[in-house]
Design a protein around this motif. Sequence first.
Motif, PDB file in Angstrom:
ATOM      1  N   ARG A   1       0.854  -1.197   0.000  1.00 54.76           N
ATOM      2  CA  ARG A   1       0.000   0.000   0.000  1.00 54.76           C
ATOM      3  C   ARG A   1       0.892   1.249   0.000  1.00 54.76           C
ATOM      4  O   ARG A   1       0.923   2.020   0.964  1.00 54.76           O
ATOM      5  CB  ARG A   1      -0.904   0.017   1.237  1.00 54.76           C
ATOM      6  N   PRO A   2       1.655   1.494  -1.065  1.00 52.02           N
ATOM      7  CA  PRO A   2       2.664   2.569  -1.034  1.00 52.02           C
ATOM      8  C   PRO A   2       2.073   3.971  -0.983  1.00 52.02           C
ATOM      9  O   PRO A   2       2.800   4.934  -0.734  1.00 52.02           O
ATOM     10  CB  PRO A   2       3.464   2.342  -2.319  1.00 52.02           C
ATOM     11  N   GLU A   3       0.743   4.090  -1.209  1.00 49.20           N
ATOM     12  CA  GLU A   3       0.139   5.437  -1.113  1.00 49.20           C
ATOM     13  C   GLU A   3      -0.025   5.860   0.356  1.00 49.20           C
ATOM     14  O   GLU A   3      -0.265   7.034   0.650  1.00 49.20           O
ATOM     15  CB  GLU A   3      -1.175   5.541  -1.891  1.00 49.20           C
ATOM     16  N   ALA A   4       0.168   4.912   1.297  1.00 51.26           N
ATOM     17  CA  ALA A   4       0.072   5.237   2.737  1.00 51.26           C
ATOM     18  C   ALA A   4       1.306   6.048   3.170  1.00 51.26           C
ATOM     19  O   ALA A   4       2.363   5.956   2.541  1.00 51.26           O
ATOM     20  CB  ALA A   4      -0.017   3.951   3.557  1.00 51.26           C
ATOM     21  N   ASP A   5       1.154   6.795   4.259  1.00 51.49           N
ATOM     22  CA  ASP A   5       2.273   7.591   4.786  1.00 51.49           C
ATOM     23  C   ASP A   5       3.395   6.641   5.259  1.00 51.49           C
ATOM     24  O   ASP A   5       3.157   5.801   6.134  1.00 51.49           O
ATOM     25  CB  ASP A   5       1.747   8.434   5.967  1.00 51.49           C
TER      26      ASP A   5
END
Length: 390
Positions: free
Chosen positions: A318-322
């Motif tokens: 989930r690379p869009e997470a911080d």
Amino acid sequence: MIDSDITILGAGPVGATLSLLLASRMPDPTRLRLCRVARPPRPADQVATATGVRSLALNHGSRTLLESLGAWPAQGARIHTIHVSQRGRLGRTLIRHTDFDVPELGTVHAYDQLAAMLDQALAASGVQVLEGPPAAITGEIQGGLRLAQGDALWTSRLVVRAEGGADAAPAIEREYDQHAILTTVQASAPLDGWAWERFTRDGPLALLPLRQAGSQTTHSLVWCCRPAQARALMATSTAGFAEALNTAFGARLGRLGVTGPRLVQPLRLRWRRETLGPRRIAIGNAAQTLHPVAGQGLNLGLRDAAQLAHELGPWLARPEADPMPVLRRYADRRRADRLISGAVTDLLPRVFSTGLSPVEHACGLALLALDTLPGLRSPLTRQLLLGLRS
Ligand SMILES: Cc1cc2nc3c(=O)[nH]c(=O)nc-3n(C[C@H](O)[C@H](O)[C@H](O)COP(=O)(O)OP(=O)(O)OC[C@H]3O[C@@H](n4cnc5c(N)ncnc54)[C@H](O)[C@@H]3O)c2cc1C
């Protein structure tokens, strides 16, 4: 749209290892970019020079890691016993692989042999390797960072700084007033599988077994001494250098003859208190550049890489997470190991080179105590051999 999930600045052994670890965990390894500085072409004789002289002693933990990535060079010289002594004083300690129930205490590879194996594994990994001038972070955008390498411009959600000691970030610095002279030597009475660390007033002198292509086992020499002495030793003839080396090391391996060219490197500590920044983290020598005593730097850097890959595992899906909570956890978990390795390698060369007689006696006693009291020796040696893993 962000161009890549992770960019790694620096394709030295730590950056390359982290790339391989991440590529095996990423759904799409082409979302990983590794920036390598293009090496200027070198004449054939200089390539041979560099290949033979620079060596790395890697411990059992590093071996396990690199083997799992298919990047462990087949050719390596195993160390089963380390002899630690102090010039001009009583006291020595022997560290054997049987004390720790490991097949060997370490294996020595030529730096270029290891680099070649990592390059080979990278070529098959799907990672995008960018080659050019030094790369840099040039700015921030929503959800990522801007980067540039020559004419190439791109954005990345996360940047790992693995550029070695070149980084100019604020750090604790200590000039050791020591230079390391590197070369290869041949012993007339070699001892298979033995490595030697000898503390002198001017700095430690290490002899490591080294297996070079097409030749019998030789030794790699790392001789740390005062800058003026280093300059004189670099300027003297091969015979003069061999004479000085035999005097400093003693006759434990018979007569030592010099077989390789000499390289010299100034030594200093650079230790970043804070390895973390907005969407970026420093690992390996970019986080801590240590004195080479006891061969800790790369072993520590590889543990950085292994821990970071482990922490980033869930984020990669989930690379869009911080990424900041993940990076913070990584930095917390690496703190103790970095601190202990930094402190031990900082203390050892300084405490043995004070030139003060009572301190030297105490060091001699400490070596004897280490040898006779395994309870004393184990925690220190275990840290040097395996480091702290969380
Ligand atoms: C004399 C000596 C002996 C040693 N012996 C041992 C040993 O026996 N065992 C051990 O574990 N360690 C040893 N070390 C330490 C070891 O060499 C280092 O810890 C190790 O090389 C660190 O790897 P790294 O990838 O972090 O950094 P480096 O090896 O310095 O690699 C960094 C890479 O990044 C590149 N780079 C720099 N700036 C940029 C940029 N802006 N963009 C892109 N790329 C960039 C550089 O060109 C380089 O290729 C020794 C060190 C010395 C000096």
